[in-house]
Design a protein around this motif. Structure first.
Motif, short mmCIF file in Angstrom:
data_model
loop_
_atom_site.label_atom_id
_atom_site.label_comp_id
_atom_site.label_asym_id
_atom_site.label_seq_id
_atom_site.Cartn_x
_atom_site.Cartn_y
_atom_site.Cartn_z
N LEU A 161 33.47 18.36 22.91
CA LEU A 161 34.11 17.98 24.17
C LEU A 161 34.08 16.47 24.35
N LEU A 162 32.94 15.85 24.11
CA LEU A 162 32.82 14.40 24.29
C LEU A 162 33.75 13.65 23.32
N MET A 163 33.85 14.14 22.10
CA MET A 163 34.68 13.43 21.12
C MET A 163 36.17 13.65 21.37
N ARG A 164 36.54 14.83 21.86
CA ARG A 164 37.95 15.02 22.22
C ARG A 164 38.34 14.11 23.38
N ARG A 165 37.38 13.73 24.20
CA ARG A 165 37.67 12.85 25.35
C ARG A 165 37.01 11.48 25.15
N ALA A 166 36.95 11.03 23.93
CA ALA A 166 36.28 9.76 23.62
C ALA A 166 36.82 8.63 24.49
N ARG A 167 35.89 7.74 24.89
CA ARG A 167 36.19 6.58 25.73
C ARG A 167 36.58 6.97 27.16
N ARG A 168 36.26 8.21 27.53
CA ARG A 168 36.42 8.66 28.91
C ARG A 168 35.14 9.36 29.33
N PHE A 169 34.74 9.20 30.59
CA PHE A 169 33.55 9.89 31.07
C PHE A 169 33.86 11.38 31.26
N VAL A 170 32.91 12.20 30.87
CA VAL A 170 33.00 13.65 31.05
C VAL A 170 31.87 14.06 31.98
N SER A 171 32.22 14.72 33.08
CA SER A 171 31.21 15.06 34.07
C SER A 171 30.28 16.17 33.57
#
Length: 222
Positions: A161-171
């Motif tokens: 999940l974190l890598m699919r949304r890299a450079r964006r904060f994930v709550s």
């Protein structure tokens, strides 16, 4: 781990597709009514939606039109027994990204799901690299500097999940949603435990934390 919404009202086919996709490594939420699909799409984030056209309480096409009208850009694959040209055109015009005709070939369906995820993420293959860390979504393998890094199932889901949304904060709430499905709920400290384990394996600086925002990989430091 990628999360899918499956809308299928056939009591045998729906669970069968769900089981097959779970074996492919997906978290699958299964719904049988159009109104339930609308509700789920509002409260949860999905990587791909699989919509049957002939749903009760709101056809798949009506649901799809409502999603697109509301600005939901989640990739949608229509899965239906209707195979006439005008029906395919109607599905694509309603906002579908792809169209699969029943009986479903599960290998083909899985390939089409991967294709939609690559297109959404702007990838040419089934892996993402962030710094020295690479995640292979097909094999569910993580490497750092070319060396395999063993992960538990929960650690893999969080890292994916974190890598699919890299450079964006994930709550934290979004990560918790990734760690449970309709039958299994995450414990209150599950996210913190997974993040701590990932930092031990990839380095503390790999995952950035910001109070009130969540977690991020791929952030610049210094």
């Amino acid at each position: 781990m990628p999360r899918l919404l499956l809308a299928e009202d056939d009591v045998d086919l729906g669970p069968a597709i769900r089981r097959a996709l779970e074996l492919e490594g997906y978290v699958v939420d299964l719904f049988t009514r159009g109104d339930d699909v609308r509700t789920a799409a509002r409260v949860s984030e999905y990587d791909v939606m699989l919509l049957d056209i002939g749903l009760p309480h709101g056809s798949g096409l009506d649901v799809l039109r409502d999603l697109r009208a509301g600005g939901d850009a989640t990739p949608v694959i229509v899965v239906t027994a209707f195979d006439r040209t005008q029906q395919r055109v109607a599905g694509l015009d309603a906002g579908a990204d792809d169209y699969v005709v029943k009986p479903v070939d599960l290998e083909e369906l899985a390939a089409r799901i991967r294709s939609q995820m690559r297109r959404r993420d702007g990838r040419q293959n089934d892996s993402i690299a962030v710094g020295a860390v690479t995640l292979d979504f097909t094999g569910h393998v993580a490497t750092m500097d070319g060396q395999d890094v063993p992960l538990t199932a929960k650690e893999y889901r969080v890292l994916a999940l974190l890598m699919r949304r890299a450079r964006r904060f994930v709550s934290k709430a979004d990560i918790e949603a990734e760690l449970y499905d309709q039958d299994n709920w995450a414990e209150s400290n599950t996210v913190e435990v997974a993040i701590s384990a990932l930092r031990r394996k990839f380095g503390r600086e790999f995952i950035r934390t910001a109070r009130g925002l969540g977690y991020m990989v791929g952030a610049s430091h210094g």
